[in-house]
Design an enzyme around this catalytic site. Structure first.
Site, PDB file in Angstrom:
ATOM      1  N   CYS A   1      -3.371   7.489   4.835  1.00  0.00           N
ATOM      2  CA  CYS A   1      -1.936   7.428   5.142  1.00  0.00           C
ATOM      3  C   CYS A   1      -1.679   7.824   6.590  1.00  0.00           C
ATOM      4  CB  CYS A   1      -1.142   8.384   4.246  1.00  0.00           C
ATOM      5  SG  CYS A   1      -1.553   8.289   2.516  1.00  0.00           S
TER       6      CYS A   1
ATOM      7  N   ASP B   1       2.913   2.565   2.512  1.00  0.00           N
ATOM      8  CA  ASP B   1       3.276   3.246   3.754  1.00  0.00           C
ATOM      9  C   ASP B   1       3.606   2.208   4.822  1.00  0.00           C
ATOM     10  OD1 ASP B   1       2.822   6.058   3.096  1.00  0.00           O
ATOM     11  OD2 ASP B   1       0.697   5.552   2.989  1.00  0.00           O
TER      12      ASP B   1
ATOM     13  N   CYS C   1       4.658   8.542   2.132  1.00  0.00           N
ATOM     14  CA  CYS C   1       4.513   9.866   1.529  1.00  0.00           C
ATOM     15  C   CYS C   1       4.676  10.965   2.572  1.00  0.00           C
ATOM     16  CB  CYS C   1       3.149   9.958   0.875  1.00  0.00           C
ATOM     17  SG  CYS C   1       1.798   9.823   2.051  1.00  0.00           S
TER      18      CYS C   1
ATOM     19  N   CYS D   1       0.825  -1.212   0.000  1.00  0.00           N
ATOM     20  CA  CYS D   1       0.000   0.000   0.000  1.00  0.00           C
ATOM     21  C   CYS D   1       0.852   1.252   0.000  1.00  0.00           C
ATOM     22  CB  CYS D   1      -0.974  -0.004   1.162  1.00  0.00           C
ATOM     23  SG  CYS D   1      -0.197   0.354   2.725  1.00  0.00           S
TER      24      CYS D   1
HETATM   25 ZN   LIG Z   1       0.528   8.071   1.718  1.00  0.00          ZN
END
Ligand SMILES: [Zn+2]
Ligand SMILES: Cc1ncc(COP(=O)(O)O)c(C=O)c1O
Lengths: 123, 397
Positions: free
Chosen positions: A102, A35, A58, A33
């Site tokens: 996230c 993360d 991210c 995914c």
């Molecule tokens: Zn992310």
């Protein structure tokens, strides 16, 4: 796209690193995914004396990791468990809607670490 | 922030001054509607449109001026080609062949058609993103009515064997479309040399304006309308013509074609310097896409192990560098780029991708700057990455 607070925590993340003799380690997320967060804690007398993290992810993932570690440092284990993803986001002045998933990582990593701590205490 | 380097020319390019100058008269003086033939300013617009179409046909090697249809974007040209041909040939068959690495405009149109009774084969590509003409031929069935394979890929720069695929299509009498949006200005494009039936173009990828494109449709190909209404574009695409935009497209095309050899040489040089510099300075990286002449002259795409693409972009931005990534987080979706997955990258490697796309104005100075700022960014993110930590621990065992 990101708030100034997010940018600040992304550019200057707090508590990055490892704790050598950590008595609580949490690891959540997966590479699929995109993360992954690992969190180290040094818990003494039920208080989180020190906390460090490493995150693959991210800007939102890194900033929430940084903010969440700031928010639980010096807190009791019970207080840390009450920390929500929402509170972390608010502390960062919000995140774009598509980035909320996230940010869940930090809350989960803290729970995972505390679970690890309790397991070790009971062992 | 003093230095600013634009390395996202595959996303869009700046509008050239000469192009803007060519557009302005159509906003201010020749503002007539090209369909209004009963007064001078309308007739002037009509004549200008004819001349522009003629020029575009010539620049692309079309046999006939009537084979050029202006559209409102590259996406529109792609959507029209797919849906328009599928619908026009419905009685002959309902099968379409395309590839897994097409632009979302093509894939989205195909997925839409699948919901409406069409069958689509999405061909695999090799590790460099290449579609094999043999695989295209093998996928052809009695009910195949359309093949669409892009000329050059926008993410990893793969140049596809369009001539060979066009021959396969011709042999089986199937309409062949190619999305040449990334190709114009970066390699020679001549529709007759390529042997294609349809070809999509978008102006903003070669220093023209945004929101204007064209679809080359060879005479004899049947196509339904995408946009119904007035009689513009020979009744095939309604809407008052965006004459200024079209003038911009044609001017930009003219400049791109005239300077092609010179520009390609410059871009190749910068591309190769970037690739070499990054490979020398940054360990655990992977060049995505082909090398050499099979690669678009302006595209560089790397994956950096143990780090995530959006973070790279944000740190590059803090250093004044504009680039792009195929990571899920950078695109706001849950999956990394379909192109990177199609060439066989595992998810975590696809998440760590960075695309740097140069232009003919990119300087050695710009390249040196990237090679200076990128390695510490990657190192900084790796030092923050639990995956890198695991990797190092594994190494030390
Ligand atoms: Zn992310
Ligand atoms: C290969 C390809 N096809 C189509 C498009 C869409 O063009 P436009 O932005 O004009 O709709 C692009 C650009 O994003 C592209 O790279």
């Amino acid at each position: 796209m990101y708030s100034e607070k997010v940018m600040d925590h992304f550019a200057h993340p707090r508590n990055v690193g490892e704790i050598e003799n950590a008595n609580a380690v949490g690891l959540v997320g997966n590479a699929k995914c995109g993360d992954i967060m690992k969190i180290y804690m040094d818990i003494q007398d039920n208080i989180i004396k020190d906390v460090k993290f490493k995150t693959f992810g991210c800007g939102a993932a890194i900033a929430t990791s940084s903010m969440a570690t700031e928010m639980v440092k010096g807190k009791t284990v019970e207080e840390a468990l009450e920390l929500t993803n929402k509170a972390v986001m608010e502390a960062l002045d919000g995140l774009p809607a598509e980035k909320i998933h996230c940010s869940v990582l930090a809350e989960e990593a803290i729970r995972d670490a505390i679970e690890d701590y309790r397991k070790r205490q009971n062992a | 922030m003093s230095k600013s380097v634009y390395m996202d020319n595959n996303a869009t390019t700046y509008l050239k001054k000469e192009v803007l100058d060519a557009m302005m008269p159509y906003y201010t003086d020749i503002y007539g509607n090209a369909s209004s033939k009963f007064y001078a300013v309308g007739r002037e617009a009509e004549q200008a449109l004819y001349k522009l179409r003629e020029k575009a046909a010539k620049l692309l090697g079309a046999a006939n001026v009537n084979e050029i249809y202006f559209t409102g974007s590259g996406c529109e040209a792609d959507n029209w080609a797919i849906k328009g041909v599928a619908n026009a040939y419905k009685r002959k068959g309902n099968h379409i062949i395309t590839s897994k690495i097409e632009h979302h405009a093509i894939l989205g149109a195909c997925e839409y058609l699948e919901k409406h009774g069409f069958e689509v084969t999405y061909l695999d590509v090799d590790e460099y993103g290449r579609v094999s003409p043999e695989a295209v031929e093998a996928a052809i069935k009695d009910n195949t009515v359309l093949i669409s394979i892009m000329t050059a890929n926008n993410e990893i720069g793969t140049i596809e064997p369009i001539k060979e695929i066009a021959e396969v299509a011709k042999k089986h009498k199937i309409v062949f479309h190619t999305d040449a949006v990334q190709a114009i200005g970066h390699m020679p494009i001549n529709v007759r040399d390529l042997g294609v039936d349809m070809l999509s173009v978008s102006a903003h990828k070669f220093h023209g304006p945004k929101g204007v494109g064209l679809l080359y449709i060879k005479n004899g190909v049947r196509i339904d309308n995408l946009i119904h209404g007035g009689g513009q574009e020979r009744g095939k695409r309604a809407a008052t013509e965006n004459l200024a935009g079209i003038a911009g497209l044609v001017k930009a095309l003219e400049i791109a074609v005239e300077n092609l050899d010179k520009n390609v040489e410059i871009m190749r040089d910068k591309r190769d310097k970037l690739i070499k510099g990054i490979q020398e300075k940054i360990p655990y990286c992977r060049l995505n896409g082909p090398v050499g002449d099979d690669r678009l002259c302006n595209n560089v795409n790397f994956s950096f192990q143990y780090v995530e693409g959006e973070s790279i972009l944000m740190m590059l931005d803090m250093n004044g560098v504009a680039a792009s990534s195929g990571s899920a987080c950078a695109s706001g979706s849950l999956d990394p780029s379909h192109v990177l997955l199609a060439i066989g990258l595992p998810h975590e490697i696809a998440h760590g991708s960075l695309r740097l796309s140069v232009g003919e104005d990119t300087t050695d100075n710009d390249v040196d700057y990237i090679i200076e700022v990128l390695p510490p960014i990657i190192q900084r993110l790796r030092d923050m990455s639990p995956l890198y930590e695991d990797f190092l621990k594994g190494e030390n065992k």
